[in-house]
Design a protein around this motif. Structure first.
Motif, PDB file in Angstrom:
ATOM      1  N   GLY A   1       0.821  -1.205   0.000  1.00  0.00           N
ATOM      2  CA  GLY A   1       0.000   0.000   0.000  1.00  0.00           C
ATOM      3  C   GLY A   1       0.858   1.260   0.000  1.00  0.00           C
ATOM      4  O   GLY A   1       0.627   2.183  -0.777  1.00  0.00           O
ATOM      5  N   LEU A   2       1.905   1.288   0.862  1.00  0.00           N
ATOM      6  CA  LEU A   2       2.776   2.453   0.910  1.00  0.00           C
ATOM      7  C   LEU A   2       3.672   2.505  -0.324  1.00  0.00           C
ATOM      8  O   LEU A   2       3.999   3.585  -0.818  1.00  0.00           O
ATOM      9  N   ALA A   3       4.075   1.363  -0.838  1.00  0.00           N
ATOM     10  CA  ALA A   3       4.895   1.328  -2.050  1.00  0.00           C
ATOM     11  C   ALA A   3       4.154   1.958  -3.217  1.00  0.00           C
ATOM     12  O   ALA A   3       4.743   2.647  -4.051  1.00  0.00           O
ATOM     13  N   ALA A   4       2.839   1.725  -3.306  1.00  0.00           N
ATOM     14  CA  ALA A   4       2.050   2.318  -4.380  1.00  0.00           C
ATOM     15  C   ALA A   4       2.037   3.832  -4.271  1.00  0.00           C
ATOM     16  O   ALA A   4       1.996   4.552  -5.281  1.00  0.00           O
ATOM     17  N   LEU A   5       2.094   4.362  -3.032  1.00  0.00           N
ATOM     18  CA  LEU A   5       2.103   5.812  -2.846  1.00  0.00           C
ATOM     19  C   LEU A   5       3.450   6.420  -3.220  1.00  0.00           C
ATOM     20  O   LEU A   5       3.505   7.426  -3.927  1.00  0.00           O
ATOM     21  N   VAL A   6       4.560   5.826  -2.725  1.00  0.00           N
ATOM     22  CA  VAL A   6       5.872   6.443  -2.946  1.00  0.00           C
ATOM     23  C   VAL A   6       6.307   6.370  -4.396  1.00  0.00           C
ATOM     24  O   VAL A   6       7.242   7.064  -4.797  1.00  0.00           O
ATOM     25  N   SER A   7       5.666   5.538  -5.201  1.00  0.00           N
ATOM     26  CA  SER A   7       6.042   5.439  -6.601  1.00  0.00           C
ATOM     27  C   SER A   7       5.414   6.524  -7.450  1.00  0.00           C
ATOM     28  O   SER A   7       5.731   6.660  -8.629  1.00  0.00           O
ATOM     29  N   THR A   8       4.496   7.343  -6.862  1.00  0.00           N
ATOM     30  CA  THR A   8       3.781   8.334  -7.666  1.00  0.00           C
ATOM     31  C   THR A   8       4.578   9.614  -7.847  1.00  0.00           C
ATOM     32  O   THR A   8       4.470  10.276  -8.867  1.00  0.00           O
ATOM     33  N   GLN A   9       5.381  10.028  -6.868  1.00  0.00           N
ATOM     34  CA  GLN A   9       6.134  11.263  -6.999  1.00  0.00           C
ATOM     35  C   GLN A   9       7.379  11.197  -6.131  1.00  0.00           C
ATOM     36  O   GLN A   9       7.555  10.270  -5.335  1.00  0.00           O
ATOM     37  N   GLN A  10       8.275  12.209  -6.300  1.00  0.00           N
ATOM     38  CA  GLN A  10       9.577  12.187  -5.643  1.00  0.00           C
ATOM     39  C   GLN A  10       9.468  12.261  -4.121  1.00  0.00           C
ATOM     40  O   GLN A  10      10.169  11.546  -3.408  1.00  0.00           O
ATOM     41  N   ALA A  11       8.575  13.131  -3.605  1.00  0.00           N
ATOM     42  CA  ALA A  11       8.429  13.290  -2.158  1.00  0.00           C
ATOM     43  C   ALA A  11       7.032  13.830  -1.870  1.00  0.00           C
ATOM     44  O   ALA A  11       6.419  14.482  -2.711  1.00  0.00           O
ATOM     45  N   ASP A  12       6.533  13.527  -0.644  1.00  0.00           N
ATOM     46  CA  ASP A  12       5.202  14.014  -0.291  1.00  0.00           C
ATOM     47  C   ASP A  12       5.011  13.860   1.214  1.00  0.00           C
ATOM     48  O   ASP A  12       5.742  13.115   1.892  1.00  0.00           O
ATOM     49  N   THR A  13       4.051  14.609   1.751  1.00  0.00           N
ATOM     50  CA  THR A  13       3.590  14.417   3.124  1.00  0.00           C
ATOM     51  C   THR A  13       2.106  14.084   3.064  1.00  0.00           C
ATOM     52  O   THR A  13       1.371  14.660   2.256  1.00  0.00           O
ATOM     53  N   LEU A  14       1.651  13.154   3.903  1.00  0.00           N
ATOM     54  CA  LEU A  14       0.276  12.699   3.808  1.00  0.00           C
ATOM     55  C   LEU A  14      -0.172  12.080   5.120  1.00  0.00           C
ATOM     56  O   LEU A  14       0.641  11.814   6.007  1.00  0.00           O
ATOM     57  N   ARG A  15      -1.468  11.889   5.212  1.00  0.00           N
ATOM     58  CA  ARG A  15      -2.075  11.211   6.352  1.00  0.00           C
ATOM     59  C   ARG A  15      -2.685   9.923   5.824  1.00  0.00           C
ATOM     60  O   ARG A  15      -3.458   9.959   4.852  1.00  0.00           O
ATOM     61  N   LEU A  16      -2.333   8.790   6.452  1.00  0.00           N
ATOM     62  CA  LEU A  16      -2.762   7.517   5.906  1.00  0.00           C
ATOM     63  C   LEU A  16      -2.879   6.481   7.015  1.00  0.00           C
ATOM     64  O   LEU A  16      -2.435   6.694   8.141  1.00  0.00           O
ATOM     65  N   VAL A  17      -3.497   5.363   6.656  1.00  0.00           N
ATOM     66  CA  VAL A  17      -3.550   4.194   7.527  1.00  0.00           C
ATOM     67  C   VAL A  17      -2.351   3.327   7.182  1.00  0.00           C
ATOM     68  O   VAL A  17      -2.193   2.891   6.042  1.00  0.00           O
ATOM     69  N   SER A  18      -1.459   3.106   8.173  1.00  0.00           N
ATOM     70  CA  SER A  18      -0.214   2.402   7.921  1.00  0.00           C
ATOM     71  C   SER A  18      -0.487   0.959   7.488  1.00  0.00           C
ATOM     72  O   SER A  18      -1.221   0.230   8.160  1.00  0.00           O
ATOM     73  N   PRO A  19       0.117   0.527   6.369  1.00  0.00           N
ATOM     74  CA  PRO A  19      -0.026  -0.877   5.965  1.00  0.00           C
ATOM     75  C   PRO A  19       0.773  -1.830   6.854  1.00  0.00           C
ATOM     76  O   PRO A  19       0.621  -3.030   6.745  1.00  0.00           O
ATOM     77  N   LEU A  20       1.634  -1.269   7.751  1.00  0.00           N
ATOM     78  CA  LEU A  20       2.436  -2.132   8.618  1.00  0.00           C
ATOM     79  C   LEU A  20       1.655  -2.606   9.842  1.00  0.00           C
ATOM     80  O   LEU A  20       1.773  -3.757  10.255  1.00  0.00           O
ATOM     81  N   ASP A  21       0.847  -1.700  10.443  1.00  0.00           N
ATOM     82  CA  ASP A  21       0.104  -2.096  11.644  1.00  0.00           C
ATOM     83  C   ASP A  21      -1.342  -1.619  11.661  1.00  0.00           C
ATOM     84  O   ASP A  21      -2.044  -1.843  12.643  1.00  0.00           O
ATOM     85  N   GLY A  22      -1.783  -0.940  10.600  1.00  0.00           N
ATOM     86  CA  GLY A  22      -3.170  -0.503  10.511  1.00  0.00           C
ATOM     87  C   GLY A  22      -3.497   0.741  11.314  1.00  0.00           C
ATOM     88  O   GLY A  22      -4.651   1.148  11.365  1.00  0.00           O
TER      89      GLY A  22
END
Length: 631
Positions: free
Chosen positions: A221-242
């Motif tokens: 889930g996080l890999a799909a996000l980091v592949s979209t652009q060079q850098a970003d800040t965001l609020r998300l549900v962690s795929p590591l522990d939910g």
């Protein structure tokens, strides 16, 4: 006249006032949340820049080693180079390396050197052999582990070709995942933060703090996000522990790797809870006071329409209400309520400001003027708040008293006919809050200083040098002023290390760096560690002649320092070679050209026998005076 209409108007006004105060405090809480959210996101983004640069250096070190092996293979000298002691020391002395493995074109191991036993599946990563055979040059593989995060390694493999361009095997460097985790632990002191290094295919390369159980293998889930652009800040549900988190990430340049740092949203909210509770207490106070005042006014209005024999009962009810006001105000956890008349005398005092707060007892303040209680400097800040409130304006301010800081709010208290004969003040001790803010500023400054200073030599690091070089280059371009650069290299430093050991080598570099830093005098000049035993001196507004003068002073200081070095073939003490370059930047020029010319001059100094300075101008304008002196 019926009593119902005035009562409806009174309750409507009270309701609107409570809603207005509630809306204001809610808006303030929301603004506080947004500003703190922006600050945290900005801080996380700054941290990712530091972490990405550290990871970039680690991967670049592995890339240089693999590139050297690939070149040796192309030249046909790889086997002798791998078996040499310098190559083994290069692997063993690099902190982030676990080992080096080289195979032939069939996948059979021809060379291996490791610091510790490798995981059982280490050579399974040679499944990339087919990809290299088909033309893939450099591959960052999935992490390997023999159980537990402490043994995790990150494989980086390089395709090898012979001098005819044919596939000749694979060289693989194994990076220690614990190296990155230890760096995160030493740099990032906040235990509520989570730092991770991810492969863009979703593989988790490193994670800090270490998980209680086995490290997750992937986070698609996080890999799909980091592949979209060079850098970003965001609020998300962690795929590591939910869990819900505030996160920032940055991709490494030229590598399929990203670093991410996150803060739990719940921990973020916990930091804001004191301010939210304060606003809640203020709302309850104002709402309770409004309701109580409305009840008092309503009952007073009712007394006009009641018979005279009911007045005694009404007075008892008012006394009971006043006791309730005292009870509510006296139980405030960190605040005090005051009512003052137009002569600035206290009519009502109740509340608690903390055990260590220097304040009089409420009973000792009743009926007294503010000039009789507070010093002149405190009265000068308090009087404007009271004056504004008595003039019908709400106001607030910070007031210092006996080493404490109080946040004070002033509110008018109109009578039935609309005249304002008294006002309400609410004070809250915010001394600890101010101290926490000052501590946060100090911590941010220290973090910036550590990020821009070389830990061994105590001078600017390569990152700070690159930043200042670009800054001074742009300034020199605008002002048409010369910019000079000195590159210094310690002569025969490898022999010094071999003779005295790396610990003494570090001491030698520290003394040389201190000596060089002592030569430069101007605030704008910069001494920095460029890499290894190379130092750089940046001299803004300095022509070639001035730069050579600085170089001569450096040589003189080294002679005075006289670090003993009998093994040197050119002198009995440690010496340095210096390359000097000067440029007046042009629009089409780049700062890298100045570095390149200084490096060429340094190479010329080494070719000329070392312990000397060679200089060259980087463009005609900078070299004008230089050429005149040659003529």
């Amino acid at each position: 006249m019926s009593l119902h209409a005035p009562r409806r108007l009174l309750f409507s006004f009270c309701t609107l006032a409570i809603l207005a105060i509630g809306g204001f405090l809610s808006y303030e809480s929301w603004q506080l949340y947004r500003s703190e959210l922006d600050r945290v996101q900005s801080s996380l983004e700054s941290e990712t820049v530091l972490l990405a640069e550290h990871a970039q250096l680690a991967f670049a070190t592995a890339n240089r080693l693999l590139a050297d092996i690939a070149w040796e293979q192309h030249q046909g000298t790889m086997v002798s180079s791998l078996n040499s002691r310098p190559m083994q020391q290069r692997v063993m002395n690099t902190t982030q390396f676990v080992g080096l493995v080289v195979t032939d074109e069939a996948g059979a191991s021809v060379y291996a050197v490791t610091k510790r036993p490798l995981p059982p599946d280490s050579f399974a990563n040679l499944s990339n052999l087919q990809a290299h055979r088909l033309g893939a040059s450099l591959i960052v593989g999935r992490p390997l582990s023999s159980g537990g995060e402490a043994s995790r390694v990150i494989p980086i493999s390089q395709r090898l070709v012979d001098n005819q361009g044919k596939f000749a095997g694979v060289a693989m460097v194994l990076l220690d995942a614990a190296y990155f985790r230890d760096f995160y632990r030493n740099v990032i002191k906040d235990q509520t933060l989570r730092i991770s290094m991810l492969h863009r295919d979703g593989s988790v390369l490193s994670l800090y703090p270490s998980p209680p159980n086995e490290l997750p293998t992937s986070a698609e889930g996080l890999a799909a996000l980091v592949s979209t652009q060079q850098a970003d800040t965001l609020r998300l549900v962690s795929p590591l522990d939910g869990s819900e988190r505030l996160a920032a990430y940055r991709n490494l340049q030229q590598w399929p790797v990203a670093v991410a740092i996150s803060l739990g949203h719940e921990a973020f909210l916990n930091e804001l809870m004191p301010a939210f509770r304060r606003n809640g207490i203020l709302f309850l106070l104002f709402a309770g006071g409004g309701v109580l005042c409305t009840m008092l006014i309503s009952r007073s209005m009712g007394e006009v329409y009641r018979a005279r024999d009911d007045r005694t009962m009404a007075l008892r009810e008012q006394a009971s209400t006043l006791q309730l006001c005292h009870a509510i105000a006296s139980r405030l956890p960190n605040g005090r309520v005051f009512v003052l008349d137009r002569q600035y005398r206290y009519e009502f005092v109740e509340g608690h400001l903390g055990d260590n707060c220097p304040a009089l007892e409420p009973s000792a303040m009743l009926g007294r003027h503010i000039d009789e209680i507070y010093p002149v400097e405190t009265v000068s800040k308090l009087k404007p708040l009271i004056a504004n409130a008595l003039n019908g304006q709400e106001s607030e301010g910070e007031i210092a008293y006996r080493g404490r800081v109080f946040r004070t709010f002033g509110t008018p208290l109109p009578d039935d006919d609309g005249r304002i004969q008294r006002c309400l003040l609410l004070s809250q001790d915010i001394t600890q809050f101010k101290a926490d803010q000052a501590l946060l500023v100090t911590m941010n400054y220290e973090l910036h200083r550590q990020a821009s200073t070389d830990g061994l030599l105590g001078i600017a690091n390569r990152r700070e040098f690159d930043r200042r070089l670009e800054q001074e280059w742009q300034r020199s371009l605008r002002e048409r002023q010369p910019l000079s650069l000195l590159l210094l290299d310690v002569d025969y430093f490898k022999r010094y290390n071999d003779a005295y050991g790396h610990a003494e080598g570090d001491v030698c570099l520290q003394q040389i760096a201190t000596s060089v830093a002592g030569v430069i005098q101007r605030p704008a000049d910069l001494a920095a560690r460029y890499g290894g035993e190379e130092l750089a001196v940046l001299l803004p507004n300095t022509d070639l002649e001035g730069a050579q003068h600085v170089a001569q002073r450096i040589h003189a200081h080294q002679a005075e320092l006289a670090l003993s070095f009998p093994e040197s073939p050119i002198a009995s003490h440690v010496t340095v070679s210096i390359g000097v370059a000067t440029a007046v930047p042009l629009v089409d020029d780049a700062a890298a050209q100045l570095v390149e010319h200084a490096d060429q001059a340094l190479y010329a100094a080494k070719e000329a026998g070392r312990n000397c300075t060679k200089a060259m101008p980087s463009n005609p304008e900078a070299g004008l005076s230089f050429l005149k002196r040659l003529a």
